[in-house]
Structure formats: structure tokens, C-alpha cells
Scaffold this motif. Sequence first.
Motif, PDB file in Angstrom:
ATOM      1  N   TRP A  63     -13.088   0.339   7.798  1.00  0.00           N
ATOM      2  CA  TRP A  63     -13.155   0.994   9.110  1.00  0.00           C
ATOM      3  C   TRP A  63     -11.777   1.056   9.771  1.00  0.00           C
ATOM      4  O   TRP A  63     -11.458   2.029  10.462  1.00  0.00           O
ATOM      5  N   ASN A  64     -10.959   0.030   9.572  1.00  0.00           N
ATOM      6  CA  ASN A  64      -9.663  -0.046  10.248  1.00  0.00           C
ATOM      7  C   ASN A  64      -8.520   0.604   9.469  1.00  0.00           C
ATOM      8  O   ASN A  64      -7.403   0.672   9.995  1.00  0.00           O
ATOM      9  N   GLU A  65      -8.764   1.043   8.246  1.00  0.00           N
ATOM     10  CA  GLU A  65      -7.672   1.583   7.431  1.00  0.00           C
ATOM     11  C   GLU A  65      -7.110   2.861   8.049  1.00  0.00           C
ATOM     12  O   GLU A  65      -7.854   3.747   8.465  1.00  0.00           O
ATOM     13  N   LEU A  66      -5.787   2.956   8.107  1.00  0.00           N
ATOM     14  CA  LEU A  66      -5.138   4.083   8.778  1.00  0.00           C
ATOM     15  C   LEU A  66      -4.190   4.850   7.876  1.00  0.00           C
ATOM     16  O   LEU A  66      -4.168   6.081   7.925  1.00  0.00           O
ATOM     17  N   LEU A  67      -3.403   4.159   7.039  1.00  0.00           N
ATOM     18  CA  LEU A  67      -2.309   4.817   6.324  1.00  0.00           C
ATOM     19  C   LEU A  67      -2.819   5.915   5.398  1.00  0.00           C
ATOM     20  O   LEU A  67      -2.388   7.075   5.492  1.00  0.00           O
ATOM     21  N   PHE A  68      -3.731   5.590   4.481  1.00  0.00           N
ATOM     22  CA  PHE A  68      -4.249   6.592   3.556  1.00  0.00           C
ATOM     23  C   PHE A  68      -5.013   7.684   4.299  1.00  0.00           C
ATOM     24  O   PHE A  68      -4.912   8.865   3.956  1.00  0.00           O
ATOM     25  N   ALA A  69      -5.782   7.293   5.300  1.00  0.00           N
ATOM     26  CA  ALA A  69      -6.530   8.297   6.054  1.00  0.00           C
ATOM     27  C   ALA A  69      -5.596   9.241   6.795  1.00  0.00           C
ATOM     28  O   ALA A  69      -5.896  10.435   6.933  1.00  0.00           O
ATOM     29  N   VAL A  73       0.829  -1.208   0.000  1.00  0.00           N
ATOM     30  CA  VAL A  73       0.000   0.000   0.000  1.00  0.00           C
ATOM     31  C   VAL A  73       0.860   1.253   0.000  1.00  0.00           C
ATOM     32  O   VAL A  73       0.555   2.244  -0.676  1.00  0.00           O
ATOM     33  N   VAL A  74       1.968   1.223   0.710  1.00  0.00           N
ATOM     34  CA  VAL A  74       2.811   2.410   0.804  1.00  0.00           C
ATOM     35  C   VAL A  74       3.452   2.738  -0.536  1.00  0.00           C
ATOM     36  O   VAL A  74       3.826   3.892  -0.783  1.00  0.00           O
ATOM     37  N   ALA A  75       3.561   1.741  -1.432  1.00  0.00           N
ATOM     38  CA  ALA A  75       4.171   2.003  -2.739  1.00  0.00           C
ATOM     39  C   ALA A  75       3.295   2.914  -3.595  1.00  0.00           C
ATOM     40  O   ALA A  75       3.806   3.644  -4.448  1.00  0.00           O
ATOM     41  N   GLY A  76       1.993   2.863  -3.392  1.00  0.00           N
ATOM     42  CA  GLY A  76       1.100   3.731  -4.157  1.00  0.00           C
ATOM     43  C   GLY A  76       0.682   4.982  -3.425  1.00  0.00           C
ATOM     44  O   GLY A  76      -0.183   5.721  -3.911  1.00  0.00           O
ATOM     45  N   LEU A 101     -12.848  11.047  -1.284  1.00  0.00           N
ATOM     46  CA  LEU A 101     -11.614  10.437  -1.790  1.00  0.00           C
ATOM     47  C   LEU A 101     -11.354   9.108  -1.092  1.00  0.00           C
ATOM     48  O   LEU A 101     -10.937   8.130  -1.734  1.00  0.00           O
ATOM     49  N   LEU A 102     -11.625   9.041   0.202  1.00  0.00           N
ATOM     50  CA  LEU A 102     -11.467   7.782   0.920  1.00  0.00           C
ATOM     51  C   LEU A 102     -12.464   6.739   0.430  1.00  0.00           C
ATOM     52  O   LEU A 102     -12.141   5.552   0.377  1.00  0.00           O
ATOM     53  N   VAL A 103     -13.672   7.172   0.073  1.00  0.00           N
ATOM     54  CA  VAL A 103     -14.658   6.230  -0.458  1.00  0.00           C
ATOM     55  C   VAL A 103     -14.138   5.578  -1.737  1.00  0.00           C
ATOM     56  O   VAL A 103     -14.234   4.358  -1.927  1.00  0.00           O
ATOM     57  N   ILE A 104     -13.550   6.389  -2.620  1.00  0.00           N
ATOM     58  CA  ILE A 104     -13.015   5.866  -3.881  1.00  0.00           C
ATOM     59  C   ILE A 104     -11.841   4.927  -3.610  1.00  0.00           C
ATOM     60  O   ILE A 104     -11.734   3.836  -4.199  1.00  0.00           O
ATOM     61  N   LEU A 105     -10.954   5.323  -2.715  1.00  0.00           N
ATOM     62  CA  LEU A 105      -9.786   4.492  -2.416  1.00  0.00           C
ATOM     63  C   LEU A 105     -10.187   3.177  -1.770  1.00  0.00           C
ATOM     64  O   LEU A 105      -9.681   2.108  -2.139  1.00  0.00           O
ATOM     65  N   TYR A 106     -11.088   3.220  -0.808  1.00  0.00           N
ATOM     66  CA  TYR A 106     -11.502   1.991  -0.130  1.00  0.00           C
ATOM     67  C   TYR A 106     -12.250   1.063  -1.083  1.00  0.00           C
ATOM     68  O   TYR A 106     -12.135  -0.163  -0.983  1.00  0.00           O
ATOM     69  N   THR A 107     -12.994   1.646  -2.017  1.00  0.00           N
ATOM     70  CA  THR A 107     -13.673   0.810  -3.008  1.00  0.00           C
ATOM     71  C   THR A 107     -12.674   0.074  -3.883  1.00  0.00           C
ATOM     72  O   THR A 107     -12.801  -1.135  -4.120  1.00  0.00           O
ATOM     73  N   SER A 108     -11.668   0.785  -4.356  1.00  0.00           N
ATOM     74  CA  SER A 108     -10.660   0.145  -5.209  1.00  0.00           C
ATOM     75  C   SER A 108      -9.806  -0.858  -4.438  1.00  0.00           C
ATOM     76  O   SER A 108      -9.374  -1.870  -4.999  1.00  0.00           O
ATOM     77  N   MET A 109      -9.585  -0.625  -3.159  1.00  0.00           N
ATOM     78  CA  MET A 109      -8.780  -1.544  -2.360  1.00  0.00           C
ATOM     79  C   MET A 109      -9.533  -2.833  -2.029  1.00  0.00           C
ATOM     80  O   MET A 109      -8.931  -3.920  -1.977  1.00  0.00           O
ATOM     81  N   PRO A 158      -9.684   5.877  13.220  1.00  0.00           N
ATOM     82  CA  PRO A 158      -8.311   5.428  13.518  1.00  0.00           C
ATOM     83  C   PRO A 158      -7.308   6.573  13.615  1.00  0.00           C
ATOM     84  O   PRO A 158      -6.393   6.531  14.435  1.00  0.00           O
ATOM     85  N   VAL A 159      -7.468   7.590  12.778  1.00  0.00           N
ATOM     86  CA  VAL A 159      -6.575   8.750  12.855  1.00  0.00           C
ATOM     87  C   VAL A 159      -6.811   9.504  14.156  1.00  0.00           C
ATOM     88  O   VAL A 159      -5.870   9.982  14.798  1.00  0.00           O
ATOM     89  N   TYR A 160      -8.064   9.588  14.579  1.00  0.00           N
ATOM     90  CA  TYR A 160      -8.384  10.267  15.829  1.00  0.00           C
ATOM     91  C   TYR A 160      -7.757   9.545  17.019  1.00  0.00           C
ATOM     92  O   TYR A 160      -7.335  10.180  17.992  1.00  0.00           O
TER      93      TYR A 160
END
Length: 301
Positions: free
Chosen positions: A234-240, A145-148, A167-175, A252-254
Motif C-alpha cells: 500500500w505504501n510503495e511509491l517509487l515503482f508506482a 530498489v532504484v538499482a532495478g 504489473l504492480l501486482v507482480i512487482l509487489y509479489t516479488s518484493m 501514494p502517487v495521487y
Amino acid sequence: MAALDVRPGTRRTGRRPAPSDARPAARRARRRSAALGLLAWVAGLGFCLPAMWMLLTSFHSEPDAATNPPSLAAPLTLAGYREFFGARTGVTPWPALINSLTASVFSTLLVLLLALPAAYALSIRPVRKWTDVMFFFLSTKMLPVVAGLLPVYLFAKNAGMLDNVWLLVILYTSMNLPIAVWMMQSFLGDIPLSIIEAAQVDGARLPTVLARVVAPVAAPGIAATALICFIFSWNELLFARVLTGVVAQTAPVYLTGFVTSQGLFLAQLCAASVVVSLPVLAAGFAAQDKLVQGLSLGAVK
């Protein structure tokens, strides 16, 4: 006619006595089953122990939570929860929780809408070289994930979409889409073709077949896929963490805000972790029957 057993101390049942080694074998089987059951309970408690410890720590005060070794008999308090909900600072976690819920729910719905026809085409009506398509979906999960992260950040910056929950909705959908297609392809492969052919004979078109025939039959598999995609989102942290700031900050960021230069607020962090875990636990509890059925679909071919 078989001879009756008329030895002293036995009942006239008309049956031959069981072999002498049957009862010891049955006892050994019961002992083995009891040992395996006890081992399963120990393993289950071992997995639940960190969560139980986190729950207990969330009801302790900060000094009691920071003791080493920790004290089980420390007085219980709701101070950690009051601090989490901003009783003293006035900063509430509701915007972050709403952002996480928005990104997770909408991305999961988009994943299901895209994965269902794709899985239908790859299982019930397979396209040419469908195995190559499946391995292509799987290969997208092999990239770290960090590569992209940098290309996604530059795209979001140039498009003016930084600190935007959509933007997170689009990213989480593609992931989550590749894993959803893989799971649902296995689930839809167990649907009898006769049901679909009968609906087509009655004049049902593809959208009607997907919505009224395939989806109800594959409901357990769809529920399992939806729950897994929801948990991943729900658990994704890096992109967020990188792509959001204050407006689109997720839960998770909070949570990372409780680790400061002043130290680790352990009781508040445990209280926040318990609250953030509740939506996932509630979703899993509500869909537990369909989740068990869905995870078992496609297991035996």
C-alpha cells in the motif's frame, strides 16, 4: 509450633512480622513501575503526536494550516476533505484508491499462496542446505530498489505493460515474497510435527495438510505476514510513480499531486493522508489479536 506474635499493637496471626526493609523495597518497586509506565506513555504519545497533528491540520482551512507558528484554536472545517474528494475540481481519488487496493490485496494473496509451501519445505520438511536458501531470499532484499528500476521499466515498456495495475501486482509479489518466507518459516517451525504426521496417517496429502492443518494452526503468523505485506504494498511509491500514469495510478502517487508549483496545499494533503491511511488502520484493527500472537510466535525458542 511457631510462637505467636503477641506484642502490643499486633494481631495474633501466627506469622512472623515481615522484615523491616520489605515495605520500603515494595514502595521503591511501585515507584519504579510507575516511572516506567509514565515513560512508556510519554514515548507512545511522542510517536502518535505527528499523526494527531496531521489529523488536526486536516480539519483546518488552508490559511490556518499555513500559519507559523500553527494555531491550535483555529476553526475546524471539512473543506480539506471536500477538496480531496473533488467537490470543486471534479477529480476524485477513487480510481487511485481502487488501484492501490487491487495491487495490495492481490499481491498479498499471491505472496501467501507462494510463501506457505516454501516455508513448509524450509521448516517442517527442510530441504538440503535450507540455510543457504534462506540467505538467498534475504540477499534479494539487499539490492536497492532504484538499482532495478531501469531494467523493470524497459521490460514493462517492451511488454506493453506500462500503466497497468497487474504489473504492480507482480512487482509487489516479488518484493514481499522473501520477507514473507522468512517470517512464515519461523512461525511454521513452532508447529508440532505430531499433528502433521497424524494427518498424513489419516491419508491427507500435502495440499490438504497445508490448507486444513498447517494454515489454521499458523493463522496468527499468517495474519501478521499478510498485514505487513499489505502495508508494504500500500505504501510503495517509487515503482508506482515511474511505471504508472493515469489509468493505474495508486494512492501514494495521487498524494504527490498536492505538491505543485503553486505551493503546498497542506490542509488538503493532511486530509488525503488521513483517508489513505484508513485502510491500513482498519486492517490492523481487525487483525490486532492475531497480529500480536503472530509477532510473538518464534520469539522464544
